[in-house]
Design a protein around this motif. Sequence first.
Motif, PDB file in Angstrom:
ATOM      1  N   ALA A  29       0.801  -1.223   0.000  1.00  0.00           N
ATOM      2  CA  ALA A  29       0.000   0.000   0.000  1.00  0.00           C
ATOM      3  C   ALA A  29       0.835   1.276   0.000  1.00  0.00           C
ATOM      4  O   ALA A  29       0.541   2.187  -0.778  1.00  0.00           O
ATOM      5  N   PRO A  30       1.865   1.401   0.831  1.00  0.00           N
ATOM      6  CA  PRO A  30       2.625   2.664   0.809  1.00  0.00           C
ATOM      7  C   PRO A  30       3.223   2.976  -0.565  1.00  0.00           C
ATOM      8  O   PRO A  30       3.127   4.108  -1.044  1.00  0.00           O
ATOM      9  N   THR A  31       3.787   1.983  -1.218  1.00  0.00           N
ATOM     10  CA  THR A  31       4.366   2.189  -2.543  1.00  0.00           C
ATOM     11  C   THR A  31       3.280   2.487  -3.564  1.00  0.00           C
ATOM     12  O   THR A  31       3.421   3.394  -4.397  1.00  0.00           O
ATOM     13  N   ASP A  32       2.175   1.752  -3.502  1.00  0.00           N
ATOM     14  CA  ASP A  32       1.085   1.953  -4.458  1.00  0.00           C
ATOM     15  C   ASP A  32       0.441   3.322  -4.287  1.00  0.00           C
ATOM     16  O   ASP A  32       0.134   4.006  -5.270  1.00  0.00           O
ATOM     17  N   ILE A  33       0.238   3.747  -3.045  1.00  0.00           N
ATOM     18  CA  ILE A  33      -0.380   5.053  -2.792  1.00  0.00           C
ATOM     19  C   ILE A  33       0.551   6.171  -3.255  1.00  0.00           C
ATOM     20  O   ILE A  33       0.103   7.146  -3.852  1.00  0.00           O
ATOM     21  N   ARG A  34       1.841   6.026  -3.001  1.00  0.00           N
ATOM     22  CA  ARG A  34       2.815   7.023  -3.458  1.00  0.00           C
ATOM     23  C   ARG A  34       2.761   7.148  -4.976  1.00  0.00           C
ATOM     24  O   ARG A  34       2.745   8.258  -5.523  1.00  0.00           O
ATOM     25  N   ALA A  35       2.723   6.025  -5.675  1.00  0.00           N
ATOM     26  CA  ALA A  35       2.660   6.046  -7.142  1.00  0.00           C
ATOM     27  C   ALA A  35       1.353   6.681  -7.628  1.00  0.00           C
ATOM     28  O   ALA A  35       1.349   7.448  -8.596  1.00  0.00           O
ATOM     29  N   LEU A  36       0.256   6.383  -6.947  1.00  0.00           N
ATOM     30  CA  LEU A  36      -1.030   6.960  -7.325  1.00  0.00           C
ATOM     31  C   LEU A  36      -1.022   8.477  -7.144  1.00  0.00           C
ATOM     32  O   LEU A  36      -1.470   9.222  -8.027  1.00  0.00           O
ATOM     33  N   ARG A  41      -0.726  14.054  -9.361  1.00  0.00           N
ATOM     34  CA  ARG A  41       0.015  15.328  -9.507  1.00  0.00           C
ATOM     35  C   ARG A  41       0.421  15.561 -10.963  1.00  0.00           C
ATOM     36  O   ARG A  41       0.317  16.680 -11.479  1.00  0.00           O
ATOM     37  N   ARG A  42       0.900  14.505 -11.628  1.00  0.00           N
ATOM     38  CA  ARG A  42       1.311  14.621 -13.024  1.00  0.00           C
ATOM     39  C   ARG A  42       0.133  15.034 -13.906  1.00  0.00           C
ATOM     40  O   ARG A  42       0.240  15.941 -14.738  1.00  0.00           O
ATOM     41  N   LEU A  43      -1.006  14.383 -13.710  1.00  0.00           N
ATOM     42  CA  LEU A  43      -2.183  14.693 -14.517  1.00  0.00           C
ATOM     43  C   LEU A  43      -2.718  16.093 -14.231  1.00  0.00           C
ATOM     44  O   LEU A  43      -3.173  16.795 -15.139  1.00  0.00           O
ATOM     45  N   ARG A  44      -2.665  16.522 -12.970  1.00  0.00           N
ATOM     46  CA  ARG A  44      -3.105  17.878 -12.640  1.00  0.00           C
ATOM     47  C   ARG A  44      -2.213  18.916 -13.319  1.00  0.00           C
ATOM     48  O   ARG A  44      -2.689  19.934 -13.797  1.00  0.00           O
ATOM     49  N   LYS A  45      -0.911  18.640 -13.348  1.00  0.00           N
ATOM     50  CA  LYS A  45       0.016  19.566 -13.997  1.00  0.00           C
ATOM     51  C   LYS A  45      -0.278  19.650 -15.498  1.00  0.00           C
ATOM     52  O   LYS A  45      -0.317  20.736 -16.069  1.00  0.00           O
ATOM     53  N   ILE A  46      -0.515  18.496 -16.117  1.00  0.00           N
ATOM     54  CA  ILE A  46      -0.856  18.497 -17.552  1.00  0.00           C
ATOM     55  C   ILE A  46      -2.127  19.291 -17.792  1.00  0.00           C
ATOM     56  O   ILE A  46      -2.202  20.103 -18.707  1.00  0.00           O
TER      57      ILE A  46
END
Length: 52
Positions: A29-36, A41-46
């Motif tokens: 979960a910690p790794t998956d949540i970080r990736a999500l 953030r990437r999509l919001r920037k786009i």
Amino acid sequence: MAWVVDDDGRRIAQVHGYYWLTAHALAHAPTDIRALLDEVRRLRKINHDSPS
């Protein structure tokens, strides 16, 4: 019985029977949540950078 290990190969949970999927999901979960969150953030920037 099986062991859930983290990305470094350390044993973090021992599971039996049908609990394997739950234990696996919780262990990652910690790794998956970080990736999500990174993807959000990437999509919001786009979205923010694109012309309206």
